[in-house]
Design an enzyme around this catalytic site. Sequence first.
Site: not given
Ligand code: ARG
Ligand code: ZN
Length: 314
Positions: A225, A236
């Site tokens: 983040e 991607w």
């Molecule tokens: N869902 C989150 C986003 O799109 C990111 C996921 C983070 N991945 C992890 N392995 N902690 O921003």
């Molecule tokens: Zn993300």
Amino acid sequence: MKKIFLSVTAMMLLFSCQNDTTEMAPETSAVLKRGCASSDVLAAQIKADPSLALAMNKIENFTNNAMTSGRLVNGKVQIPVVVNVLYRTASENISLAQIQSQIDVLNRDFNAQNTDFSSVPTLFSTVKANVGISFVLQNVVRRATTVQSWTTNDAMKRSATGITPTTPSTVLNMWACNLGGGILGYAQFPGGASSTDGVVMDNNAFGSTGSVSAPFNLGRTATHEVGHWMNLRHIWGDANCGSDFVSDTPTHNEANYGVPAYPSLSLCTGNPVEMTMNYMDYTDDRGMYMFSNGQKSRMAALFVSGGARANFGI
Ligand code: ARG
Ligand code: ZN
Ligand code: CA
């Protein structure tokens, strides 16, 4: 011309998120834990205020100039962090130790000090980066709430229901709360409103101790983040064989999940080996352990004079 390009990019983001949602419907809850939240929020913000697209296009141009003109100062950027905790239950009121564990992970991951940095395959050894940005915990703000679960509508950042950010022009604000809908976290990209600037994290994916739960228990959600907060896109490009605007990351078909076996071959032009261990993919925490030099350049461009986050200094 530029306007047209930008709105095409915005549309692609919109579509990719819509696709993600429909694709995700039949998946298991573990996979559902990975919404395209940051990209979703960005698309919604652009829809509500089209001038954000223009502001972001300016940042994109600036980034390209800063990257090609060799004006990047090889100095140190130190980011003060304020963590805003919203809790309904005692376990949601995460401990200072859990908060500090997250700061420690960020410092390791952004300074090539993570123990798994040495697991980066030889193929990528020339592009794996020491980003050289560090983080200092400045304050923790806590507020009790009756809200059971939060969404990506930024309610946790408003005075009525949540905690407003502390001086967002010079401080990275993080919110730790119970995010619903399987969302691990979401970030605001550079160029957005300062009242909502920062990174929101689910409290069970915050840090590497206390209430964290596997496979998102190594603090890598925040690394990912904060990557968005520093202008990084998903590897991607939020589209099939899309672009992340970084030239030293290979083109990926789509997000990777779990911990893919190496090598994972892309079906995009040239069939490059995918950089699945990049923080900006969607693998489990233990599957991601590098940024690339190209990503480092994009991030560094924000902190030079005139950059979108220049107030953080160099
Ligand atoms: N869902 C989150 C986003 O799109 C990111 C996921 C983070 N991945 C992890 N392995 N902690 O921003
Ligand atoms: Zn993300
Ligand atoms: Ca790339």
